[in-house]
Design a protein around this motif. Structure first.
Motif, PDB file in Angstrom:
ATOM      1  N   CYS A  37       0.847  -0.997   0.007  1.00  0.00           N
ATOM      2  CA  CYS A  37      -0.201  -0.013  -0.069  1.00  0.00           C
ATOM      3  C   CYS A  37       0.943   1.318  -0.134  1.00  0.00           C
ATOM      4  O   CYS A  37       1.868   1.318   0.444  1.00  0.00           O
ATOM      5  CB  CYS A  37      -0.960   0.137   1.054  1.00  0.00           C
ATOM      6  SG  CYS A  37      -2.427  -1.179   1.074  1.00  0.00           S
ATOM      7  N   CYS A  87      -7.759  -3.305  -1.850  1.00  0.00           N
ATOM      8  CA  CYS A  87      -6.963  -3.573  -0.519  1.00  0.00           C
ATOM      9  C   CYS A  87      -7.657  -3.116   0.834  1.00  0.00           C
ATOM     10  O   CYS A  87      -7.131  -3.457   1.750  1.00  0.00           O
ATOM     11  CB  CYS A  87      -5.545  -2.906  -0.527  1.00  0.00           C
ATOM     12  SG  CYS A  87      -5.749  -1.095  -0.735  1.00  0.00           S
ATOM     13  N   CYS A  92      -5.082   4.403   1.354  1.00  0.00           N
ATOM     14  CA  CYS A  92      -4.090   3.827   0.264  1.00  0.00           C
ATOM     15  C   CYS A  92      -4.336   4.460  -1.123  1.00  0.00           C
ATOM     16  O   CYS A  92      -5.392   4.672  -1.484  1.00  0.00           O
ATOM     17  CB  CYS A  92      -4.247   2.420   0.043  1.00  0.00           C
ATOM     18  SG  CYS A  92      -3.197   1.620  -1.205  1.00  0.00           S
ATOM     19  N   HIS A  97      -4.041  -0.676  -6.441  1.00  0.00           N
ATOM     20  CA  HIS A  97      -4.992  -1.217  -5.501  1.00  0.00           C
ATOM     21  C   HIS A  97      -6.303  -0.438  -5.757  1.00  0.00           C
ATOM     22  O   HIS A  97      -6.933  -0.582  -4.964  1.00  0.00           O
ATOM     23  CB  HIS A  97      -4.532  -0.941  -3.983  1.00  0.00           C
ATOM     24  CG  HIS A  97      -3.235  -1.560  -3.845  1.00  0.00           C
ATOM     25  ND1 HIS A  97      -2.727  -1.626  -2.484  1.00  0.00           N
ATOM     26  CD2 HIS A  97      -2.533  -2.639  -4.361  1.00  0.00           C
ATOM     27  CE1 HIS A  97      -1.503  -2.566  -2.288  1.00  0.00           C
ATOM     28  NE2 HIS A  97      -1.446  -3.164  -3.640  1.00  0.00           N
TER      29      HIS A  97
HETATM   30 ZN   LIG Z   1      -3.498  -0.473  -0.725  1.00  0.00          ZN
END
Ligand SMILES: [Zn+2]
Length: 171
Positions: A37, A87, A92, A97
């Protein structure tokens, strides 16, 4: 002097904007080696844990950092769609992601995250200030109501919130 134009007609960032915006953007990221992340270390946007980032000058509005990241790395976000975190970490901003989704999918993600955090048993369908703000932040009334009902609050309560019959103190 006018501030340089940041976006092209099609919504992508102009080349000049993209270089300076990226510099500033990357200086706010903490790379998390285990999850991969990119955690936002700057200011947060609202109560949902999203990063906050201003693309333009002081007067410009605050954007959500994950949306900026998606636009910088992957391109414009189609109108009416939102960015989901695969995620499940709202802070993040790693473009890998992030994926495009609907308001409904995003609301379901939030419900799942909340259940995960608090446990199914303790999950109570009650409006919170954060939820009220998120609902009212929607461009359309029906999207706002949908977010509320996806959180498990009743349609009537969602309606009342959107009409400011309840939660009047929340701006
Ligand atoms: Zn992430």
């Amino acid at each position: 002097m006018a501030f340089p134009r940041l976006r092209n007609q099609d919504g992508t960032y102009s080349t000049e904007a993209s270089a300076s915006v990226k510099d500033r953007f990357y200086s706010n990221i903490h790379f998390e080696p285990n999850s991969g992340c990119w955690l936002w270390a700057g200011a947060l946007h609202g109560a949902f844990g999203y990063g906050a980032f201003k693309i333009g000058n002081r007067q410009s509005k605050v954007d959500k950092a994950h949306r900026v990241s998606y636009e910088l790395h992957k391109g414009p976000i189609p109108k009416g769609l939102v960015i989901r975190h695969v995620c499940d970490n709202p802070a993040c901003v790693n473009p890998n992601h992030l994926e495009i989704g609907t308001v409904k999918q995003n609301a379901q993600d939030m419900v799942r995250r909340q259940r995960h955090m608090f446990g199914e048993k303790h999950y109570q369908a009650k409006a919170t200030e954060a939820l009220v703000k998120e609902m009212r932040g929607c461009t359309s009334r029906s999207d706002g109501i949908r977010i509320g009902t996806n959180y498990g609050i009743s349609r009537q309560s969602a309606n009342d919130i959107m009409s400011k019959r309840t939660w009047k103190h929340v701006q």
